[in-house]
Write an enzyme that holds these catalytic residues in place. Structure first.
Site, mmCIF file in Angstrom:
data_model
loop_
_atom_site.group_PDB
_atom_site.id
_atom_site.type_symbol
_atom_site.label_atom_id
_atom_site.label_comp_id
_atom_site.label_asym_id
_atom_site.label_seq_id
_atom_site.Cartn_x
_atom_site.Cartn_y
_atom_site.Cartn_z
ATOM 1 N N GLN A 1 17.128 32.684 2.091
ATOM 2 C CA GLN A 1 17.272 34.115 1.788
ATOM 3 C C GLN A 1 15.955 34.755 1.364
ATOM 4 O O GLN A 1 15.886 35.975 1.249
ATOM 5 C CB GLN A 1 18.312 34.318 0.668
ATOM 6 C CG GLN A 1 19.707 33.873 1.018
ATOM 7 C CD GLN A 1 20.373 34.734 2.095
ATOM 8 O OE1 GLN A 1 19.894 35.827 2.434
ATOM 9 N NE2 GLN A 1 21.458 34.238 2.650
ATOM 10 N N LYS B 1 18.206 33.875 10.107
ATOM 11 C CA LYS B 1 18.216 34.924 9.087
ATOM 12 C C LYS B 1 16.910 35.713 9.117
ATOM 13 O O LYS B 1 16.781 36.749 8.483
ATOM 14 C CB LYS B 1 18.413 34.312 7.702
ATOM 15 C CG LYS B 1 19.795 33.680 7.517
ATOM 16 C CD LYS B 1 20.072 33.418 6.055
ATOM 17 C CE LYS B 1 21.057 32.291 5.836
ATOM 18 N NZ LYS B 1 22.444 32.645 6.136
#
Lengths: 142, 407
Positions: free
Chosen positions: B195, B218
């Site tokens: 993240q 991501k």
């Protein structure tokens, strides 16, 4: 905003003001029903006299669909024979799978408010939780 | 304001307000072209063939490794191992380093903020070795008290594992300070960058971590390509995780000499097209720039946070400050189950995540069972935020709880 979601009044009413969400201390059958992936958790409680489901209730937490569906179910099965309840459960599951006829769906009375779940694969488990627990409870009992 | 959605074919073709970027981002045309271009022009099995196509495929693949090395500031390209994703990277560390270096009586320290993929591999290591699994716990707003962290690390601690940015709270954690504490006690530091890499510039050398894992998907890259960074001296001593083709020097009937790093850890035909796509994604992200990414994400998610605070019945989890969220807003709505919230948002064309976000221990620690997460990327606009806000402001009413009013 127009309500494009399928949460109709029948569902929200049963979710917010359930008729059968309470304890039955002297229940004959108590069975847990859980959807581990989404956290729906109910405990189904039934009173049985011979062949007849004389009373029923549930406690627990979960999404509106699982809670309303269980509450509607109890309203339909109390006072019925066990085998009738199981048959209704089968019809309900057929409706959720999109396999039931219009006539069968009508026979489900208020539970037909959940018919659109057949287009919502992610929520099928929520709608089935009460009925699945009921079917297991009656199977264990007989 | 520049419209970055133009770079993303899916966002141009699909009217969905996509704010589930912490689950997976969308891919820009440049990434799709790079993957396609590899298969159309250079496809061959890398690392083995003598012919020109295989040499080109190998070059493409190894160029991607060097691009990743520069992107995260690793000292050597050999320290970059391509995996499928963060989960596989952390499992590689656990099975290879963990099982060979952790013994009964030792301790493995993980943060309560870990994604399940940063927790379960360490549960496995502790189960198999008899080591003790201990937890760094955050405060109720998600922040960390470093004094408490320091008190948890001792000479029994062999591994400290922490996420750099929480997938639930969006908060960044002081990995450099935690790594220093780990090293003072002889432990190795593992950081989960799944993240963090999409939001902040990462330099593994400055962070001082021993291992660092992240996923391509991501970071606007393809699915199925991930990265494990490991310090050269550690990787050299570690046994392979998977064995088979393309990871050997020579093989006899009952023995084998393994290849040097990084190939020792890349058994089987590699995902060269995925690596090429990740290289293009890194180029794309560098082109936009982390300053711009941060500015855009802060602007849109900050606006959404401010407006959400004005809506009755909404509870925001984590920091009060938008700059500590990295675009991730996790919340609940009074009386309404997260799955119902997400269903209503979906019916209004807004894609968010509902549930436990693969972080059940964190939610339990914070006192929640399930929540809703909206995660904004730099391509999301104020109009996206407005559609999201309009929808969530009607959730309670549509669930039968009477009309909501602004405070």
């Amino acid at each position: 905003m127009e309500n494009r979601s399928f949460y109709n009044e029948i569902l929200t009413e049963h979710n917010i003001h359930p008729d059968f969400k309470h304890d039955i201390p002297d229940a004959d059958i108590v069975l847990d029903g859980v959807n581990p992936s989404c956290g729906d958790e109910i405990q189904l409680k039934l009173k049985i006299d011979g062949d007849i489901i004389t009373d029923g209730a549930f406690v627990g937490d979960g999404c509106a669909i699982s809670q309303a569906s269980t509450d509607i179910m109890l309203g339909m099965i109390i006072g019925r024979k066990k085998e009738e309840a199981v048959k209704m459960g089968n019809t309900f599951m057929r409706m959720i799978r999109g396999e039931a006829s219009e006539e069968e769906i009508e026979s489900l009375e208020e539970a037909s408010a959940l018919r659109d779940i057949s287009h919502m694969p992610a929520r099928v488990k929520c709608a089935m939780l009460g009925w699945r627990t009921l079917s297991e409870a009656l199977k264990n009992e007989s | 304001m520049k419209n970055y959605k133009k770079d993303f074919p899916l966002l141009m073709q699909n009217p969905t307000v996509y704010i589930d970027n912490a689950a997976t981002a969308q891919r820009p045309q440049a990434v799709l072209d790079a993957v396609n271009g590899f298969y159309q022009r250079h496809n061959a099995n890398p690392l083995r063939g003598i012919y020109e196509l295989s040499v080109e495929a190998t070059e493409d693949y190894e160029n991607s490794r060097r691009a990743v090395q520069r992107f995260i500031g690793a000292a050597h390209p050999e320290e970059i191992i391509f995996t499928r994703n963060t989960t596989e990277s952390i499992n590689l560390i656990a099975y290879s380093y963990g099982l060979s270096n952790v013994a009964e009586g030792d301790e493995v320290l993980v943060s309560i903020m870990e994604h399940h993929s940063g927790l379960l591999p360490w549960q496995m290591v502790c189960r198999q070795t008899g080591a003790k699994l201990r937890f760094i716990e955050c405060e109720s707003d998600g922040s960390l008290d470093l004094n408490k962290v320091e008190a948890l690390i001792n000479d029994k601690t062999k591994i400290v594992a922490a996420t750099q940015v929480s997938n639930v709270l969006g908060r960044e954690y002081p990995i450099r300070e935690i790594a220093r504490m780990a090293h003072k006690n002889g432990a190795v530091m593992v950081a989960d960058g799944a993240q963090s890499t999409p939001h902040i510039p990462v330099n593994v050398t400055e962070l001082g971590v021993d291992f660092f894992a992240f996923s391509g998907h991501k970071l606007y890259g393809p699915m199925g390509i991930g990265v494990l960074y490991g310090k050269e001296e550690l990787l050299n001593k570690m046994p392979p995780f998977l064995t088979g083709g393309e990871m050997i020097e020579s093989v006899a009937r009952d023995s084998a000499v393994y290849a040097e790093i990084p190939h020792k850890f890349e058994a089987g035909t590699v995902n060269a097209a995925g690596a090429v796509g990740l290289n293009a994604a890194i180029d794309y992200v560098k082109g936009v720039g982390f300053d711009e990414i941060h500015r855009r994400e802060f602007e849109v998610s900050g606006y959404a946070l401010d407006r959400m605070r004005e809506i009755d019945g909404i509870n925001i989890i984590g920091s009060d400050k938008a700059e500590e969220h990295n675009g991730i807003i996790t919340f609940t709505v009074d009386d309404v189950h997260p799955h119902d919230i997400s269903e209503i948002l979906a019916s209004d064309g807004v894609a968010v995540r509902a549930g436990h976000h693969c972080a059940q221990p964190l939610l339990k620690h914070l006192g929640y069972r399930a929540t809703v997460r909206a995660s904004f990327a730099f391509y999301n606009t104020k109009e996206d935020a407005d559609k999201f806000l309009e929808s969530i402001s009607t959730v309670r009413e549509r669930m039968g709880y009477g009309k909501q009013k602004l405070l």
